[in-house]
Design a protein around this motif. Sequence first.
Motif, short mmCIF file in Angstrom:
data_model
loop_
_atom_site.label_atom_id
_atom_site.label_comp_id
_atom_site.label_asym_id
_atom_site.label_seq_id
_atom_site.Cartn_x
_atom_site.Cartn_y
_atom_site.Cartn_z
N GLY A 20 0.79 -1.22 0.00
CA GLY A 20 0.00 0.00 0.00
C GLY A 20 0.82 1.28 0.00
N ARG A 32 -0.59 8.67 -5.06
CA ARG A 32 -1.92 9.03 -4.54
C ARG A 32 -2.99 8.59 -5.54
N GLY A 33 -2.75 8.87 -6.81
CA GLY A 33 -3.71 8.48 -7.85
C GLY A 33 -3.90 6.98 -7.97
N GLU A 34 -2.90 6.21 -7.54
CA GLU A 34 -3.00 4.76 -7.58
C GLU A 34 -3.59 4.18 -6.29
N GLY A 35 -3.93 5.06 -5.34
CA GLY A 35 -4.56 4.61 -4.10
C GLY A 35 -3.60 4.24 -2.99
N HIS A 62 -1.42 4.62 0.34
CA HIS A 62 -1.70 5.38 1.56
C HIS A 62 -0.47 6.13 2.06
#
Length: 165
Positions: free
Chosen positions: A83, A114-117, A119
């Motif tokens: 993540g 951030r765009g790929e999720g 954290h």
Amino acid sequence: MLLRRATPAELGPAGDVTVAAYADFVLGPDDPYVERLRDAARRDREAELWVAVDKRVAGPATVLGTVTVCPPGSPWREVAHDGEGELRMLAVSPAAQGRGVGAALLDLVVERFRGEGAHAVVLSSLPQMAAAHRLYTRAGFIRMPERDHSPQPHVQLLAFRKDLP
């Protein structure tokens, strides 16, 4: 400046910029790490090599800086957990330092993950890289001593992390 994935023609100059930016932090031209810094083509194959180029220059682009983005599965990842995104070898040409190139590349990496999720975004840095540490702190990265590590004898790396909302 323009930020983009390195083109094949920019790999050599990106390697040269990385070597120049790290010159004060290696043991001289015979340090084996110099070849690792210079090998931008390998970093692009095994991770992703991004560059900042001077878009005002006609002809072949002038590489101002470079960063290696280490997505999940890349052998270049050293400290990232699930993540988290990771970056390596953020380098700015000595002639372009102080012009916001490093901050722009760092922002690019943060926004990418951030765009790929992701954290968080993590990175490692030599203790002597005080200017880089100031850049990371201004960008919201904090020290993570629990992830400091030593990839080789006599090399200690400090870990930093930025949580992403």
